[in-house]
Design a protein around this motif. Structure first.
Motif, PDB file in Angstrom:
ATOM      1  N   VAL A  65      40.321  47.608  46.039  1.00 31.89           N
ATOM      2  CA  VAL A  65      39.923  47.383  44.641  1.00 31.89           C
ATOM      3  C   VAL A  65      40.368  45.967  44.265  1.00 31.89           C
ATOM      4  O   VAL A  65      41.549  45.726  43.995  1.00 31.89           O
ATOM      5  CB  VAL A  65      40.565  48.428  43.713  1.00 31.89           C
ATOM      6  CG1 VAL A  65      40.081  48.237  42.276  1.00 31.89           C
ATOM      7  CG2 VAL A  65      40.251  49.839  44.191  1.00 31.89           C
ATOM      8  N   GLN A  66      39.418  45.013  44.326  1.00 40.26           N
ATOM      9  CA  GLN A  66      39.719  43.596  44.121  1.00 40.26           C
ATOM     10  C   GLN A  66      39.490  43.240  42.645  1.00 40.26           C
ATOM     11  O   GLN A  66      38.818  43.975  41.910  1.00 40.26           O
ATOM     12  CB  GLN A  66      38.821  42.777  45.062  1.00 40.26           C
ATOM     13  CG  GLN A  66      38.949  41.267  45.066  1.00 40.26           C
ATOM     14  CD  GLN A  66      40.316  40.708  45.386  1.00 40.26           C
ATOM     15  OE1 GLN A  66      41.211  40.851  44.564  1.00 40.26           O
ATOM     16  NE2 GLN A  66      40.489  40.045  46.522  1.00 40.26           N
ATOM     17  N   THR A  67      40.013  42.113  42.228  1.00 37.78           N
ATOM     18  CA  THR A  67      39.888  41.725  40.803  1.00 37.78           C
ATOM     19  C   THR A  67      38.473  41.207  40.537  1.00 37.78           C
ATOM     20  O   THR A  67      37.555  41.963  40.266  1.00 37.78           O
ATOM     21  CB  THR A  67      40.926  40.654  40.428  1.00 37.78           C
ATOM     22  OG1 THR A  67      40.705  39.499  41.255  1.00 37.78           O
ATOM     23  CG2 THR A  67      42.341  41.169  40.623  1.00 37.78           C
ATOM     24  N   ASN A  68      38.267  39.901  40.634  1.00 36.60           N
ATOM     25  CA  ASN A  68      36.939  39.318  40.367  1.00 36.60           C
ATOM     26  C   ASN A  68      36.481  38.538  41.594  1.00 36.60           C
ATOM     27  O   ASN A  68      37.290  37.879  42.247  1.00 36.60           O
ATOM     28  CB  ASN A  68      37.022  38.355  39.186  1.00 36.60           C
ATOM     29  CG  ASN A  68      37.694  38.991  37.972  1.00 36.60           C
ATOM     30  OD1 ASN A  68      37.474  40.156  37.690  1.00 36.60           O
ATOM     31  ND2 ASN A  68      38.560  38.251  37.320  1.00 36.60           N
ATOM     32  N   ALA A  69      35.215  38.563  41.844  1.00 36.37           N
ATOM     33  CA  ALA A  69      34.696  37.870  43.046  1.00 36.37           C
ATOM     34  C   ALA A  69      34.998  36.374  42.983  1.00 36.37           C
ATOM     35  O   ALA A  69      35.576  35.807  43.898  1.00 36.37           O
ATOM     36  CB  ALA A  69      33.200  38.128  43.175  1.00 36.37           C
ATOM     37  N   ASN A  70      34.690  35.726  41.873  1.00 34.29           N
ATOM     38  CA  ASN A  70      34.827  34.250  41.813  1.00 34.29           C
ATOM     39  C   ASN A  70      35.832  33.828  40.756  1.00 34.29           C
ATOM     40  O   ASN A  70      35.578  32.935  39.948  1.00 34.29           O
ATOM     41  CB  ASN A  70      33.451  33.636  41.533  1.00 34.29           C
ATOM     42  CG  ASN A  70      32.462  34.150  42.560  1.00 34.29           C
ATOM     43  OD1 ASN A  70      32.722  34.075  43.762  1.00 34.29           O
ATOM     44  ND2 ASN A  70      31.388  34.775  42.095  1.00 34.29           N
ATOM     45  N   GLU A  92      36.781  49.579  58.620  1.00 35.53           N
ATOM     46  CA  GLU A  92      35.613  49.505  57.730  1.00 35.53           C
ATOM     47  C   GLU A  92      36.166  49.220  56.339  1.00 35.53           C
ATOM     48  O   GLU A  92      37.019  49.955  55.848  1.00 35.53           O
ATOM     49  CB  GLU A  92      34.824  50.814  57.724  1.00 35.53           C
ATOM     50  CG  GLU A  92      33.637  50.774  56.755  1.00 35.53           C
ATOM     51  CD  GLU A  92      32.955  52.132  56.603  1.00 35.53           C
ATOM     52  OE1 GLU A  92      32.346  52.378  55.539  1.00 35.53           O
ATOM     53  OE2 GLU A  92      33.097  52.958  57.546  1.00 35.53           O
ATOM     54  N   MET A  93      35.732  48.115  55.758  1.00 26.47           N
ATOM     55  CA  MET A  93      36.253  47.758  54.432  1.00 26.47           C
ATOM     56  C   MET A  93      35.234  48.083  53.344  1.00 26.47           C
ATOM     57  O   MET A  93      34.065  47.693  53.442  1.00 26.47           O
ATOM     58  CB  MET A  93      36.584  46.265  54.370  1.00 26.47           C
ATOM     59  CG  MET A  93      37.175  45.836  53.035  1.00 26.47           C
ATOM     60  SD  MET A  93      37.716  44.122  53.003  1.00 26.47           S
ATOM     61  CE  MET A  93      36.160  43.284  52.748  1.00 26.47           C
ATOM     62  N   LYS A  94      35.697  48.804  52.323  1.00 26.73           N
ATOM     63  CA  LYS A  94      34.861  49.043  51.132  1.00 26.73           C
ATOM     64  C   LYS A  94      35.525  48.277  50.003  1.00 26.73           C
ATOM     65  O   LYS A  94      36.497  48.754  49.422  1.00 26.73           O
ATOM     66  CB  LYS A  94      34.812  50.537  50.812  1.00 26.73           C
ATOM     67  CG  LYS A  94      34.057  51.384  51.826  1.00 26.73           C
ATOM     68  CD  LYS A  94      33.937  52.825  51.333  1.00 26.73           C
ATOM     69  CE  LYS A  94      33.052  53.665  52.241  1.00 26.73           C
ATOM     70  NZ  LYS A  94      32.843  55.041  51.668  1.00 26.73           N
ATOM     71  N   MET A  95      35.071  47.047  49.757  1.00 29.25           N
ATOM     72  CA  MET A  95      35.703  46.245  48.710  1.00 29.25           C
ATOM     73  C   MET A  95      34.840  46.278  47.452  1.00 29.25           C
ATOM     74  O   MET A  95      33.628  46.107  47.522  1.00 29.25           O
ATOM     75  CB  MET A  95      35.914  44.799  49.166  1.00 29.25           C
ATOM     76  CG  MET A  95      36.590  43.926  48.114  1.00 29.25           C
ATOM     77  SD  MET A  95      36.891  42.246  48.665  1.00 29.25           S
ATOM     78  CE  MET A  95      38.455  42.423  49.520  1.00 29.25           C
ATOM     79  N   VAL A  96      35.495  46.529  46.317  1.00 28.95           N
ATOM     80  CA  VAL A  96      34.810  46.545  45.018  1.00 28.95           C
ATOM     81  C   VAL A  96      35.510  45.555  44.094  1.00 28.95           C
ATOM     82  O   VAL A  96      36.695  45.245  44.286  1.00 28.95           O
ATOM     83  CB  VAL A  96      34.838  47.962  44.406  1.00 28.95           C
ATOM     84  CG1 VAL A  96      33.950  48.910  45.197  1.00 28.95           C
ATOM     85  CG2 VAL A  96      36.276  48.496  44.357  1.00 28.95           C
ATOM     86  N   PHE A  97      34.771  45.033  43.112  1.00 24.55           N
ATOM     87  CA  PHE A  97      35.316  44.017  42.216  1.00 24.55           C
ATOM     88  C   PHE A  97      35.296  44.515  40.776  1.00 24.55           C
ATOM     89  O   PHE A  97      34.274  44.994  40.302  1.00 24.55           O
ATOM     90  CB  PHE A  97      34.495  42.730  42.325  1.00 24.55           C
ATOM     91  CG  PHE A  97      34.566  42.088  43.693  1.00 24.55           C
ATOM     92  CD1 PHE A  97      33.625  42.415  44.659  1.00 24.55           C
ATOM     93  CD2 PHE A  97      35.570  41.198  44.009  1.00 24.55           C
ATOM     94  CE1 PHE A  97      33.688  41.856  45.930  1.00 24.55           C
ATOM     95  CE2 PHE A  97      35.649  40.629  45.272  1.00 24.55           C
ATOM     96  CZ  PHE A  97      34.705  40.956  46.244  1.00 24.55           C
ATOM     97  N   ALA A 103      39.135  49.139  33.110  1.00 26.23           N
ATOM     98  CA  ALA A 103      38.588  50.505  33.195  1.00 26.23           C
ATOM     99  C   ALA A 103      37.617  50.615  34.371  1.00 26.23           C
ATOM    100  O   ALA A 103      37.565  51.642  35.056  1.00 26.23           O
ATOM    101  CB  ALA A 103      37.887  50.857  31.878  1.00 26.23           C
ATOM    102  N   LYS A 104      36.910  49.540  34.636  1.00 29.44           N
ATOM    103  CA  LYS A 104      35.967  49.549  35.767  1.00 29.44           C
ATOM    104  C   LYS A 104      36.739  49.679  37.072  1.00 29.44           C
ATOM    105  O   LYS A 104      36.364  50.453  37.959  1.00 29.44           O
ATOM    106  CB  LYS A 104      35.138  48.254  35.760  1.00 29.44           C
ATOM    107  CG  LYS A 104      34.068  48.189  36.855  1.00 29.44           C
ATOM    108  CD  LYS A 104      33.194  46.958  36.706  1.00 29.44           C
ATOM    109  CE  LYS A 104      32.172  46.857  37.837  1.00 29.44           C
ATOM    110  NZ  LYS A 104      31.418  45.570  37.749  1.00 29.44           N
TER     111      LYS A 104
END
Ligand code: GYE
Length: 349
Positions: A65-70, A92-97, A103-104
């Protein structure tokens, strides 16, 4: 069984989340960050599920669970470090931003628990509000790992962490500022995302330092998304308002560069031979070149290369080995007196 369990948990989380509203305040820096660099607590998270995952030759699936892409050059290097290290390790990486939305991030973490990842790695936009997710991961037997930013969780709710000590980073900058022995200190604080442990730690350090040394903070605002352009505009407005300042305390390299652009436009000198001292955090390669060129006076390192550290941690956990529960990344600082071309050339990010 794991699917039913996580479904029940996700539903209970959804109900509790409805009640969760993360209101951000501009410059509060009240922090609870407790620096316990030496805690050698170890932990093993060997559960039948994770062991099965490795032994059965099934790819280890890691939810990130990453913060912001850029968000910043630091964040780009951080995401690249995970991507490359996990690929090399065969994960296998499932990365989300989260894209700036706490809340997201919470609902994304729920979703990854629902998808029964083997490990959950969280880099929180905010340090508060993660208890329910951590409880759900624990219930589902999914090791919860904090990377980069420590979250406000009790030790029983997470497996391990590999973070930066932001209070210590800020203290390095304050101690360096003291050695400058300026006649007056009129400090501009360009803070990071409100409520992130990086902002909380760095902001508290300069606020406490100013109080302790009777320095004046003439401006203290957090820039949403650690944004360079917002920082430039904030300093331009400050200059236009006639506010006098002689120190820029920018909580990352990009915002420091934004501040310098505003001072260039106004003909204000800064850096090694200028009227304004420029302090930055992260120590990206281009920023250290700015220190070498005398544009930035000080850059406090915050190392984004967490990929290999988390791979090592997960491999140990998967093998049932003990790991250090609270690991802080070793970090340095670079000023115009200590920087060299060799240091800049050797920079990996
Ligand atoms: O300083 C900033 C990034 O969490 C330490 O986030 C990180 C901070 C870093 O966007 O540039």
């Amino acid at each position: 069984m794991k699917k039913l369990l996580s479904l029940v948990l996700v539903l209970s989380l959804a109900f509790s989340l409805a009640a969760c509203s993360g209101a951000a305040t501009p410059t509060t820096a009240a922090t609870t960050a407790k620096t316990d660099t030496t805690v050698a607590a170890t932990t093993t998270a060997k559960t039948e599920d994770t062991t099965a995952a490795t032994t059965a030759g099934k790819k280890i699936v890691v939810g990130v669970v990453q913060t912001n892409a850029n968000e910043s050059d630091w964040r780009t290097a951080n995401t690249k470090s995970f991507t490359e290290a996990f690929a090399a390790a065969g994960f296998e990486m499932k990365m989300v931003f989260g894209e700036g939305d706490h809340a997201k991030q919470i609902s994304q973490a729920q979703q990854l628990i629902q998808e029964e990842v083997d490990y959950l790695v969280v880099l929180g936009l905010q340090s508060a509000g993660w208890e329910d997710v951590a409880k759900a991961a624990k219930e589902a037997g999914i090791p919860f790992i904090m990377a980069d930013r420590k979250l406000d969780l009790s030790e029983d709710l997470y497996t391990a962490m590999v973070c930066s000590d932001f209070a210590a980073e800020g203290t390095k900058a304050v101690d360096w500022l003291k050695t400058q022995a300026l006649k007056d200190y009129n400090i501009v604080v360009l803070g990071g995302d409100t409520g992130s442990s990086a902002q909380l730690g760095r902001s508290k350090a300069i606020e406490d330092g100013a109080k302790a040394n009777s320095w004046k903070i003439v401006f203290n605002q957090n820039m949403k998304g650690w944004d360079e352009t917002l920082a430039k505009q904030a300093v331009a407005d400050l200059i236009a308002s006639g506010t006098k300042f002689n120190v820029i305390y920018a909580e990352n390299d990009n915002m420091a560069r934004g501040a310098c652009a505003a001072m260039d436009a106004a003909g204000i000198t800064y850096g090694k031979t200028g009227d304004v001292k420029v302090i930055a955090f992260d120590a990206n390669k281009w920023a250290l070149q700015n220190v070498l060129d005398g544009k930035f006076n000080l850059d406090v390192e915050c190392n984004p290369l967490h990929g290999p550290r988390i791979v090592e941690l997960i491999n140990k956990l998967a093998a049932g080995e003990t790991v250090e529960k609270n690991a802080y990344v070793k970090e340095e600082m670079f000023d115009t007196a200590t920087i060299t071309q060799a240091i800049v050339d050797a920079r990996q990010y």
